[in-house]
Design a protein around this motif. Structure first.
Motif, short mmCIF file in Angstrom:
data_model
loop_
_atom_site.label_atom_id
_atom_site.label_comp_id
_atom_site.label_asym_id
_atom_site.label_seq_id
_atom_site.Cartn_x
_atom_site.Cartn_y
_atom_site.Cartn_z
N THR A 87 0.83 -1.20 0.00
CA THR A 87 0.00 0.00 0.00
C THR A 87 0.86 1.25 0.00
OG1 THR A 87 -1.71 -1.18 1.23
CG2 THR A 87 -1.83 1.21 1.25
N LEU A 88 1.92 1.25 0.80
CA LEU A 88 2.84 2.38 0.85
C LEU A 88 3.53 2.57 -0.49
CD1 LEU A 88 4.10 4.61 2.56
CD2 LEU A 88 5.83 2.96 3.28
N LEU A 89 3.98 1.47 -1.10
CA LEU A 89 4.63 1.53 -2.39
C LEU A 89 3.68 2.09 -3.46
CD1 LEU A 89 7.13 0.90 -4.11
CD2 LEU A 89 6.20 -1.39 -4.45
N GLU A 90 2.43 1.62 -3.44
CA GLU A 90 1.46 2.10 -4.41
C GLU A 90 1.19 3.60 -4.23
OE1 GLU A 90 -1.86 -0.50 -3.78
OE2 GLU A 90 -0.98 -2.10 -4.98
N SER A 91 1.10 4.06 -2.98
CA SER A 91 0.87 5.49 -2.77
C SER A 91 2.09 6.31 -3.18
CB SER A 91 0.47 5.78 -1.33
OG SER A 91 1.52 5.51 -0.45
N ASP A 92 3.30 5.77 -2.93
CA ASP A 92 4.51 6.45 -3.38
C ASP A 92 4.54 6.54 -4.91
OD1 ASP A 92 5.37 6.83 -0.82
OD2 ASP A 92 6.91 5.27 -0.87
N ASN A 93 4.21 5.43 -5.57
CA ASN A 93 4.19 5.43 -7.03
C ASN A 93 3.16 6.42 -7.57
OD1 ASN A 93 6.24 3.57 -7.28
ND2 ASN A 93 4.87 1.82 -7.50
N ALA A 94 2.01 6.49 -6.92
CA ALA A 94 0.98 7.44 -7.35
C ALA A 94 1.47 8.88 -7.18
CB ALA A 94 -0.31 7.22 -6.57
N ALA A 95 2.15 9.13 -6.06
CA ALA A 95 2.69 10.49 -5.83
C ALA A 95 3.73 10.84 -6.88
CB ALA A 95 3.28 10.57 -4.43
N ILE A 96 4.59 9.89 -7.21
CA ILE A 96 5.62 10.13 -8.24
C ILE A 96 4.95 10.39 -9.59
CG2 ILE A 96 7.46 9.01 -9.57
CD1 ILE A 96 8.26 7.62 -6.89
N HIS A 97 3.93 9.60 -9.91
CA HIS A 97 3.21 9.77 -11.17
C HIS A 97 2.58 11.16 -11.24
CE1 HIS A 97 0.80 8.81 -14.67
NE2 HIS A 97 -0.28 9.18 -14.00
N HIS A 98 1.91 11.57 -10.16
CA HIS A 98 1.28 12.89 -10.14
C HIS A 98 2.32 14.00 -10.23
CE1 HIS A 98 -2.81 11.58 -9.66
NE2 HIS A 98 -2.44 10.76 -8.69
N ARG A 99 3.46 13.81 -9.58
CA ARG A 99 4.52 14.81 -9.65
C ARG A 99 5.07 14.91 -11.07
NH1 ARG A 99 6.90 19.06 -6.83
NH2 ARG A 99 8.53 19.68 -8.27
N THR A 100 5.23 13.77 -11.73
CA THR A 100 5.72 13.76 -13.11
C THR A 100 4.74 14.49 -14.03
OG1 THR A 100 6.85 11.67 -12.72
CG2 THR A 100 6.46 12.26 -15.01
N LEU A 101 3.45 14.21 -13.86
CA LEU A 101 2.44 14.91 -14.67
C LEU A 101 2.48 16.40 -14.41
CD1 LEU A 101 -0.63 12.51 -14.39
CD2 LEU A 101 0.90 12.81 -16.34
N TRP A 102 2.63 16.77 -13.15
CA TRP A 102 2.71 18.18 -12.78
C TRP A 102 3.92 18.84 -13.44
CZ3 TRP A 102 -0.05 21.97 -10.73
CH2 TRP A 102 0.61 23.11 -10.26
N ASP A 103 5.08 18.18 -13.35
CA ASP A 103 6.30 18.72 -13.95
C ASP A 103 6.15 18.87 -15.46
OD1 ASP A 103 7.48 18.88 -11.47
OD2 ASP A 103 8.69 17.05 -11.72
N GLU A 104 5.55 17.87 -16.10
CA GLU A 104 5.35 17.94 -17.55
C GLU A 104 4.44 19.11 -17.90
OE1 GLU A 104 3.90 14.10 -18.69
OE2 GLU A 104 5.87 13.16 -18.46
N GLN A 105 3.38 19.29 -17.12
CA GLN A 105 2.45 20.40 -17.37
C GLN A 105 3.17 21.73 -17.20
OE1 GLN A 105 -0.67 20.24 -18.51
NE2 GLN A 105 -0.80 22.46 -18.55
N CYS A 106 3.98 21.86 -16.15
CA CYS A 106 4.72 23.10 -15.92
C CYS A 106 5.71 23.36 -17.05
CB CYS A 106 5.46 23.05 -14.59
SG CYS A 106 4.34 23.16 -13.18
N ASN A 107 6.38 22.29 -17.53
CA ASN A 107 7.33 22.45 -18.63
C ASN A 107 6.62 22.89 -19.91
OD1 ASN A 107 9.53 21.79 -17.07
ND2 ASN A 107 9.48 19.62 -17.62
N LEU A 108 5.44 22.32 -20.18
CA LEU A 108 4.68 22.72 -21.36
C LEU A 108 4.28 24.19 -21.27
CD1 LEU A 108 2.36 19.65 -22.02
CD2 LEU A 108 4.23 20.46 -23.46
N GLU A 109 3.84 24.59 -20.08
CA GLU A 109 3.44 25.99 -19.90
C GLU A 109 4.64 26.91 -20.06
OE1 GLU A 109 1.37 26.36 -16.19
OE2 GLU A 109 -0.26 25.05 -16.85
N GLN A 110 5.80 26.52 -19.51
CA GLN A 110 7.00 27.35 -19.65
C GLN A 110 7.43 27.43 -21.11
OE1 GLN A 110 9.81 25.55 -16.99
NE2 GLN A 110 8.95 26.55 -15.18
#
Length: 181
Positions: free
Chosen positions: A135-158
């Motif tokens: 469960t902890l691993l899955e939540s960590d993976n989800a957090a990493i996935h969301h952070r990656t999406l966030w970073d990609e969105q910020c890079n596209l906007e920049q």
């Protein structure tokens, strides 16, 4: 109110793997009362928030169902049932958890003033630790996935801002109109 809930310091001894009686909040109610049904619950985590002791409880049921499969600890061996203080096979669903204080009125105190009725055996403790780690691993993976999406969105906007900035930086004499300068 303190007389109603004896203070035997049981809450200081609570540990992961303990099974206790608690009126788990559900939509089910017993036929002769309005309160949620008293059921065994598994302690999956303990800790403090400031000075407040807290524990995370997993829902226990003897009903055999197909919901929440794969994320449960099932007590079905007679030795495990006895050690856990249960009267029949029970599954504890880690997808249905609740964080409570030891002072919560939902605890059902046995005759000895302690809501604990038993404890998981070692094999089931291993299963619990495995599920909690997953469960902890899955939540960590989800957090990493969301952070990656966030970073990609910020890079596209920049990048889009950079393109606009480059176009705005062109002098009016450099702007091509109709293919001509």
């Amino acid at each position: 109110m303190l007389e109603q809930y004896p203070h035997n310091y049981w809450e200081q001894e609570i540990a992961v793997g303990d099974i206790l009686l608690f009126r788990f909040p559900t939509t089910e109610v017993c036929s002769d009362c309005d309160a949620p049904k008293r059921r065994p619950c598994l302690v999956v985590k303990t800790g403090c928030y400031g000075t407040q002791n807290l524990m995370e409880l997993a829902y226990g049921t003897s009903a055999y169902g197909f919901s929440n499969r794969g994320c449960e600890v099932i007590v079905r061996q007679s030795e495990g049932i006895s050690k856990a203080g249960l009267t029949r096979p029970t599954r504890f669903t880690l997808n249905r958890r609740l964080i409570v204080s030891p002072a919560h009125s939902g605890f059902e105190f046995a005759t000895h003033g302690d809501p604990r009725i038993g404890r998981l055996d070692q094999a089931l403790m291993d299963r619990l630790h495995s599920l909690l780690a997953r469960t902890l691993l899955e939540s960590d993976n989800a957090a990493i996935h969301h952070r990656t999406l966030w970073d990609e969105q910020c890079n596209l906007e920049q990048d889009s801002h950079a393109v606009v900035d480059r176009h705005c930086a062109l002098l009016p004499s450099q702007v091509m109109v109709g293919g001509k300068e």
